[in-house]
Structures are given as C-alpha cells and as structure tokens.
Design a protein around this motif. Sequence first.
Motif, short mmCIF file in Angstrom:
data_model
loop_
_atom_site.label_atom_id
_atom_site.label_comp_id
_atom_site.label_asym_id
_atom_site.label_seq_id
_atom_site.Cartn_x
_atom_site.Cartn_y
_atom_site.Cartn_z
N ASP A 1 0.86 -1.19 0.00
CA ASP A 1 0.00 0.00 0.00
C ASP A 1 0.89 1.24 0.00
N PRO A 2 0.69 2.19 -0.92
CA PRO A 2 1.59 3.35 -1.00
C PRO A 2 1.60 4.24 0.24
N ILE A 3 0.58 4.16 1.09
CA ILE A 3 0.62 4.98 2.30
C ILE A 3 0.88 4.15 3.55
N GLY A 4 1.42 2.94 3.35
CA GLY A 4 1.86 2.16 4.50
C GLY A 4 0.78 1.32 5.12
N ASN A 5 1.09 0.83 6.32
CA ASN A 5 0.21 -0.13 6.98
C ASN A 5 -0.74 0.50 7.99
N ARG A 6 -0.65 1.79 8.19
CA ARG A 6 -1.46 2.44 9.22
C ARG A 6 -2.95 2.33 8.88
N ARG A 7 -3.74 1.98 9.83
CA ARG A 7 -5.19 1.81 9.63
C ARG A 7 -5.95 2.60 10.68
N GLU A 8 -6.60 3.67 10.26
CA GLU A 8 -7.43 4.47 11.15
C GLU A 8 -8.61 5.00 10.36
N ASP A 9 -9.73 5.17 11.02
CA ASP A 9 -10.91 5.73 10.37
C ASP A 9 -10.85 7.25 10.38
N GLY A 10 -11.59 7.86 9.47
CA GLY A 10 -11.70 9.31 9.47
C GLY A 10 -10.70 9.99 8.55
N PRO A 11 -10.66 11.32 8.58
CA PRO A 11 -9.78 12.08 7.70
C PRO A 11 -8.31 11.79 7.99
N VAL A 12 -7.48 11.97 6.97
CA VAL A 12 -6.04 11.78 7.13
C VAL A 12 -5.31 12.98 6.56
N LEU A 13 -4.16 13.30 7.16
CA LEU A 13 -3.28 14.37 6.69
C LEU A 13 -2.04 13.73 6.07
N LEU A 14 -1.84 13.98 4.79
CA LEU A 14 -0.71 13.41 4.06
C LEU A 14 0.18 14.54 3.55
N ASP A 15 1.48 14.25 3.46
CA ASP A 15 2.39 15.27 2.94
C ASP A 15 2.52 15.15 1.43
N ASP A 16 3.28 16.09 0.85
CA ASP A 16 3.35 16.21 -0.59
C ASP A 16 3.90 14.97 -1.29
N ALA A 17 4.96 14.37 -0.73
CA ALA A 17 5.57 13.22 -1.39
C ALA A 17 4.58 12.05 -1.48
N THR A 18 3.79 11.84 -0.44
CA THR A 18 2.80 10.76 -0.46
C THR A 18 1.68 11.06 -1.45
N ILE A 19 1.24 12.31 -1.50
CA ILE A 19 0.19 12.69 -2.45
C ILE A 19 0.66 12.49 -3.89
N ARG A 20 1.88 12.88 -4.18
CA ARG A 20 2.40 12.68 -5.55
C ARG A 20 2.51 11.20 -5.89
N LEU A 21 2.84 10.38 -4.89
CA LEU A 21 2.88 8.94 -5.12
C LEU A 21 1.48 8.41 -5.44
#
Length: 622
Positions: free
Chosen positions: A455-475
């Motif tokens: 998974d490109p954003i890793g193994n973290r699993r949580e419900d609700g909104p998430v805050l991602l940085d630029d490098a992850t968004i571009r991926l």
Amino acid sequence: MGLPTGIRTLDDALGGLQPGRFYLIAAAPGAGSSLIATAAARTSALDQHQPVLYAASGLTRADIAARIVAAHLPVDYRRLRAGRLTPTEQDDTAALHHHLAQAPLYIDDGTDLTTDAIAESVPDLPGLALIVVDRLQTTEDPRLPLSGPAQITDAAQALAHLARTHEIPVLAAVDTDDPHFIAALSLDITITLTRDVDQIHATITERDLGPQATLTLHADLAHARITDATNPYASPTTPTPAPQTPPPAATPQAPLRAPTSPHSDSTPTEPAPTAHTTAPRRPSPRRTIAPPRPEGGYANRDYSYFTGMITRAVDEALHDHDGDITAATEALVKKAVPNAMALFEATRVGGNYEHTVYPETLEFLRKKTKDGADEIWEGRHNWTNTHLTEELKNGTHPPITVNALDTNASFLSAFKTHLPIGALIHDAHGGFDPKRSGIYRLPTRPTWHHPDLPDPIGNRREDGPVLLDDATIRLLIRCARLGLCEAPHITECWTSGASEGLLEKFRRVLTEARANALEADDTVTVEYIKAMYSKFTSTIGESSVNREIRRPDWMHIIRSQAFANLWYKSHRAHSNGLTVVRVRGTDELHVAGDWRTVFTEGRLTTQMKQKDQYPLPRKSAR
C-alpha cells in the motif's frame, strides 16, 4: 567619534553612530537604505571587530552575506549571485569568507522577528556595539511582524528606547521617504535618501533642530554599496567582465567551518537561544559566512570546494585523534548536525529561492508530547506479501529463494523532492497544484486492492480524515495514473510555492563525496556523510539538537519521499517479473527472481546491494 558607517561623508556629518541614539534611514525601495545598513554592519564587524546584531526582516542570511562580499572586495554582485566569478575573484572571495567566519556579526532572520525578540538577544551578546534592523516595511505582511504603518510606529519607539536603555546605537532602514509618515514617527535622527540615477542625496534631520545637512553620495549598485561621491575607498580596478566560459574553480585556501563560539575574551560568545512566550524558540543570532561559488564533477559542476569541507573535517578529526578511526568517526558523528547545516547553507548561497527558516508551526505539525508524534501520516512500509506466504504455507506455491536487497543512502536520495519554499498557506477548497507543496487533508484513507504490491501509504489503519504530505500525495497521483487506485480527493490543503531544487546542490555534494569515499574505501568519511544526511532529516522538525531551522513539513516530505522511492522500486521489480515478498522502512526490499536484471548491484545511491538470501518456506527446526 562614534562607530563608522563606512561612508566618510556621512560619518563626518553624523560624528559616527553614537551610543544611545536611534538612526532611521528612510528611502523608497531601491534608493539604498538597506545598503547603508549593510555598510554600517560590515564596517563595525569586519573592520572594527565590534559585535553587531543584524536583525533581518524580509531578508535572509544569504542576501546579507552576498552584499557584504560584493561591497567589501569589491566584486560584481550579479556575477557573485549567479556563480560566474573569475578564478582570481574566487580566491579573493574564499579569503574574505574565512575572515567573515571570524567576524562578530550575528544575524537573526527568523520570521517571528519582533522588537521584543531583538531586545531579548541583547544581553546574550557581551560587548554588543551596534544593532542594525533591516528593514521596517510599510506594506503590511502578516508573515513579517515588523511591517505595516502601525507596527512600524510601535517598532520605531521600541528601538529608540532600546538604544537609550542599553547605550547602543541602533540603525534601522524603512522602505519609504514619505515626509508626513517620517515626521509622525518623531525620531532622534532621520536620514532621508532620494536617488537620482547613480547619485543619492541624503538629508540628515534632527527631531528638535530640523535639517542639519544634505550630502551627495554615490550609488555603486554593481557592488551593492553606497560610497562617497569622490569614492575615496573604492578599488581603482573596474569590474571584471564576466568570462564567456566559466573557468575552473580555484581551490580556496581557507576552510569553511560551521559557526562556532569563539573562546577568547576579545570576542563575544555565541548567544543561547532566546525563549518567547508567543512563538517557538528561535535560533540564536549567529555568525554568517558567504562561500565562494565555484561552478563547472557532477552534472558538469565542480563541487570540489564543498566536498573539500567534508574532507578537511575528516582530516582534522583523524589528526586530533592520532589516526584512531573509531574515535575520529565518533567525533564527526557528534558534529554532524551543525556541520550539515553549515554545508547546506553554503550550497544555498546564490540559489534561485530563499527558503523560510522558521515559519509558524501549524498545530497539526506540533508534537502532542515530548516524545510523541504530530498528526501527519507518512507512507511507512512494514508489508509482507501475505497472499504469497499463505500459498507457500499451504503448499500451493513452489518454494522460492528470496533476495533481501538494501537501498543505499535512502534519505540522501530523498533530498530530491518538492519542498515548500515559504510558510504554508491554508486553502479551504483543497485540490492539488504541482507547483506547490505542503500538507493535504483527505476525508478518508485511500483504499488499496493489490495484494502483490505494498500500500503506498503504508500499513497504518485508522478511520476518518487523514493528513498526508506532498511526497505521499504525488505517489498516490502516480498510482492513479498507473490505474492502480483512485486519484486522491483533497478537501483542504496547506501549501507554499515549491521547488525540487532546495536541497539538490546539497544532495549532489554529499553524493559526490560519498562516491569518492567508497572508491577510496574511506569508511570514516562514509559514516560521517551518513550521519550528516540522516541527522539533517531527523532534526529539521521539532528538535532541540538543531535550532538553525524548524521545518517539520520538510522532515515529513523527505521521509515520505524515501518511502515513496522504495515503493517505486517495488513496483519496478513487480513490473519486470520479480515477486515482491517484503517491503520495510525506507530501504529494505525482498524479492524472488533474478534481481540483477532489474537493478544494478553496487553501493552507489542509484544501485542496490544484497544483504541476505533465504528460502521460503523456511525449513522448520527439528
């Protein structure tokens, strides 16, 4: 006679800069007020060896350093910033650079610069002889506390009080010559400048006595300075024309060192950081240095001056520890943070963009506890191909041989990423602009349905909104273009104009020095460079170890870029017929198949190395 400004005609009229007096240099933009401020600072610190606090509002250390070098040598300012100096000029710049490193010039260019912050720094600078404030800005800018008419009025009165109570001359520049505005400030001494081509007319006015003198000065803008009309101190040599082809850089004679506190009683010690009640702890005002700009290597650039900084530090450590490799390496690792910052700043002089060092830290970028985390997700990998391992366990897949590969210098390669240049600005409408970078809010975690890839954003699993940085968004956007997932739905963002080049020269210098050290089998330098890039990454957020910069957004983006780079390698392996078995952290990729047909083996940053090989399923112990 008070402290000289470096302009004899002005000094004669003023009697120098007198203790306890506040001097305001008022001029329209481009008329030279900042150049007089710089002249007074460099004359006192460089020529008179008197401690100077330079409060730079809207300017950076790199701006000030370049002006000092151009004016003092003199050397053409535009060619200095463009890196087009002749070999002779490069030698002269190197010598001045070494001299500047010893001069008691302390520069504070923090974005939360206020008169309170300036006043709080004064007791930490023993023997302080002059305070320069460059500049007060009439147009209000919410990112600059010393801007706006009301703020300027308050700041001028506070600076005048500071001069009187500490018996120190304070010289400030303001970017207006509006006589009504200046008169309303009611200050001790005002020097109003008006420019006529290469002439500057300066009118000196005292509050109680009115105009006292009118002087004519020379605007030598090619060298970023103002001189006497007769130019008595200027070099008789005309500016050297830019060469058609940049010559090879001469090797400087003096090393560039990270700023350190002097130990003699004749010069002040480095001030401790000052606490603020309404802002994060700011870095101490500190010495600034301006390295020469050799160009022309890596991508046809000569970085020998900068790699020489690393070589000299290693040689000195080995000398200081009598050739003991272990002791020398430990000593270098302890110095990795300040030395990395000094090298980074050296590579930024003359850059196209001046980044913000201490923007306001947004709430979601703050750690919730001392050892805790903020609210940003990073694409941290801890993934195993469970579909494959179940088949191996059940005997429905034949046994395989797994190659555990390691990415070299993953954080160093991640320096090539889009970083926000300035403070992050909120956009409630969201969306993605490739020319900007920052933090993005998604209403929910993106879904991933590919069991053979992490998974490109890793193994973290949580419900609700998430805050991602630029490098992850571009991926994620790249994955969407590959047809692997939906494009990220960004509902809100905090961004600034971006550049992929902020760390690029720094990255190239470290990459070249690392390659040279590997070729020479120089383990000390390799470990030192590793400490520099890894500690740079880990301390530019909220860290008490590095007070030169506070960019938690950069820290997240660099780390996420390292995770993204590993994902790209896993996708490359999968696309070329290898079986991806495991992906962990920033550098661990386990694959089955002939990996050497996909990746180049070696220890360079563009290569992969094999750390282990093991069978799956593993044979159970009897």
